[in-house]
Design a protein around this motif. Sequence first.
Motif, short mmCIF file in Angstrom:
data_model
loop_
_atom_site.label_atom_id
_atom_site.label_comp_id
_atom_site.label_asym_id
_atom_site.label_seq_id
_atom_site.Cartn_x
_atom_site.Cartn_y
_atom_site.Cartn_z
N THR A 233 0.85 -1.19 0.00
CA THR A 233 0.00 0.00 0.00
C THR A 233 0.88 1.24 0.00
OG1 THR A 233 -1.68 -1.20 1.26
CG2 THR A 233 -1.87 1.20 1.18
N GLY A 234 1.85 1.27 0.89
CA GLY A 234 2.76 2.40 0.98
C GLY A 234 3.56 2.62 -0.28
N LEU A 235 3.86 1.57 -1.00
CA LEU A 235 4.63 1.69 -2.24
C LEU A 235 3.81 2.36 -3.34
CD1 LEU A 235 7.28 1.03 -3.69
CD2 LEU A 235 6.24 -1.15 -4.35
N PHE A 236 2.52 2.00 -3.44
CA PHE A 236 1.71 2.56 -4.51
C PHE A 236 1.20 3.97 -4.19
CE2 PHE A 236 1.41 -0.46 -7.91
CZ PHE A 236 1.91 -1.62 -7.34
N VAL A 237 1.04 4.29 -2.91
CA VAL A 237 0.70 5.68 -2.57
C VAL A 237 1.90 6.55 -2.94
CG1 VAL A 237 0.23 7.32 -0.71
CG2 VAL A 237 -0.90 5.09 -0.71
N GLY A 238 1.64 7.55 -3.74
CA GLY A 238 2.71 8.44 -4.17
C GLY A 238 3.51 7.94 -5.36
N SER A 239 3.05 6.87 -6.00
CA SER A 239 3.80 6.35 -7.14
C SER A 239 3.42 7.02 -8.46
CB SER A 239 3.62 4.84 -7.25
OG SER A 239 2.25 4.51 -7.40
#
Lengths: 466, 466
Positions: A233-239
């Motif tokens: 989740t953290g990887l795709f937020v802001g991607s």
Amino acid sequence: MCGWGPGGWSPPFFPPATGHVCGFCCLSYDPCTVSPLQGGLSQDFVEALKAVVGSPHVSTASAVRQHHGHDESMHRCRPPDAVVWPQNVDQVSRLASLCYNQGVPIIPFGTGTGVEGGVCAVQGGVCISLTHMDQIMELNTEDFSVVVEPGVTRKALNTHLRNSGLWFPVDPGADASLCGMAATGASGTNAVRYGTMRDNVINLEVVLPDGRLLHTAGRGRHYRKSAAGYNLTGLFVGSEGTLGIITSATLRLHPAPEATVAATCAFPSVQAAVDSTVQILQAAVPVARIEFLDEVMMDACNRHSKLNCPVAPTLFLEFHGSQQALAEQLQRTEAITQDNGGSHFSWAKEAEKRNELWAARHNAWYAALALRPGRVIVGHVGDGNFHCILLVNPDDVEEQRRVKAFAENLGRRALALHGTCTGEHGIGLGKRQLLQEEVGPVGVETMRQLKDTLDPRGLMNPGKVL
Amino acid sequence: MCGWGPGGWSPPFFPPATGHVCGFCCLSYDPCTVSPLQGGLSQDFVEALKAVVGSPHVSTASAVRQHHGHDESMHRCRPPDAVVWPQNVDQVSRLASLCYNQGVPIIPFGTGTGVEGGVCAVQGGVCISLTHMDQIMELNTEDFSVVVEPGVTRKALNTHLRNSGLWFPVDPGADASLCGMAATGASGTNAVRYGTMRDNVINLEVVLPDGRLLHTAGRGRHYRKSAAGYNLTGLFVGSEGTLGIITSATLRLHPAPEATVAATCAFPSVQAAVDSTVQILQAAVPVARIEFLDEVMMDACNRHSKLNCPVAPTLFLEFHGSQQALAEQLQRTEAITQDNGGSHFSWAKEAEKRNELWAARHNAWYAALALRPGRVIVGHVGDGNFHCILLVNPDDVEEQRRVKAFAENLGRRALALHGTCTGEHGIGLGKRQLLQEEVGPVGVETMRQLKDTLDPRGLMNPGKVL
């Protein structure tokens, strides 16, 4: 921060105590220029797109393509070769698969309200507009979560939540797509208390570049915390659309404030305003918004909105809580501002009076636009996040060059103070060089490895972030 | 949650309203058994280790290896082939490079206080103990951040911060290494208000498997928020030593509470206690801790600690704030508990009386251990996170088998409620199957891709997470 006045360089008034400032340059809107169709898509391919979403939901019309080739930033319009509107996640998956197999770039599109050129189709391709997928899918009031499709904007969600006792507080300036906000790691004036998108996205449904469907925290899951495996989740937020297409987001909701109080205070210097901010936070006053306008901005606001505010560095604050709690928070805050030489401390409870008090802050953007020549600073000072607003003439090439150089220097100034070149807007097209300087070569290599792993063909929103 | 009583299965009393429960089984400690050295390390290799860190900082002694082959969980001891103690990040980098080139597994070690078998060297290799790197490097009180090396534990940090007006609130049971806490995505009783490690790590310095040094948010940076590139910090938090070795962490600090009030309340049912919790959160009472003990646990605590608490589902609460704010929070909370049939609402302000009130919660672990046969539930109910404590006889193979099956069923029960199989302990050795069920095939594939990209040789803490 240096400002250009009529006499040349003014002395810098960069808040010295902060180690986490970031800056961005918000430049005036550059009208789209039509780019000739590059290469283009074969008729067969366009037919294949139509077969997935239906003819009415595919367009290669010039005006439509232009509209989808730019956002709110200065980056010039780079239209895609076609725009498509899928109706559901299955269609998104088939579109991605089709484009990926054929080597056609994919650009996800929400509300087009970004400010870093994130939707510019620098290599052409297919713009996948998610606006038709606009359902609020699942509201769990006891679990403080909701699931939204990409066509749902933040204001639409809060309208829907009006009587639920909950709200979604992340508030960038625009009425942006919530999934788009997840893609850019957006933030707003409330972040000092409620966090940014990074803190408020629980799960994402993502169509990966090859069409596979990923649920970053597992299908249908919503929980307050987890330590299960890698933080996808953290990887795709802001991607920023470079790793996949977000087709729904599970968001964390917060209890709606019982009551709200707004306040303003003028200061003899920027330092005094910043010191007050730090002390308010150190005192654990749970301030909901704390915004800073410099004196140039205050002057502009007075003129534009016919106000009569002191022309001085000013803090705009907002508090959320019970009546009793608010009284105490206000009292403590006033005492701190007084300790720092603050004056004209004013506050208001009722909505109408609160809006009057914050008029300068609400109208800052327009007041700045009306100010020419002018450069002003507006900031979410509670997060050490300021925006430096520069007004430029889009036809003046020399001015554009100077502004671009200034923007880079500003970013580097923030980096020199251990900060970030972008607090809430993302990297997009224009900050890729600064990103390299920010995270260093191993950081960039690592990001590049992740990108190459998840998008080996380099077709997801090319030319952005890295 | 089902409980085994003397008569067999009791009716389930799983809190029905939550969609985000998670569970874990904390089993009695299984004393380490010595495994024969598997393959082993060549004398040349051991000499090469000594050349990096110095002879005194390398050990192949059996007792030392045993000590470093287990944590606090039931997972049997799997000792590494050697233990090394680097003194600085440069040595860590050289160690990683040396091991990686020679195909030797690497297992990072902090305090060994994990509960998922995270340090078991299932393929042998070199245990890199970070305990000698124990400096608090940089405290920024105005920026609310601090940089710590892996040998710094949470209590050591808070002791250091004692007079600074700030503290680090994440509080798992053990006095764990802060970098280890970052590696496992740890949490504790304060998470409901202050968040978990995921919310409180700003930057990580990580030695990658091949020895390159990564600063996940850029070297030396500390800020309150950023939208710059891919969230590498978020990727390494919770990665359980399988992607790299954390050599320092930049943490977010919080203002130390001005005053603290503790309270307890008994309820007629688990449902009533859970409903109260939800309502307290919906009322935006900023409760700092809210813990649940079931009646079996309360009975055990009475017997173990010679207390006289009602034997009923009980909430233990704590509030942080100013005197004025606390009075109001207490009032609102009591009203909510009364609405739900709560009784025996008690509260205390002074530290000694607060400790007495919370005695049952503080001693829960030991009271549970003294209870045989027994199964109890203790939980961070504000996050929907409960721990089901089962006491087992380590020599009873049949009982071990039943407990293992129970633990898996418990995890699946949580998953069926849209929750997670691990709220705060990580996946480690024992929950890899549950992770697959939690995130699904595409989720696991994606995690596997990331792992293979960052650790192509599969040498970083093998056998964990995936």
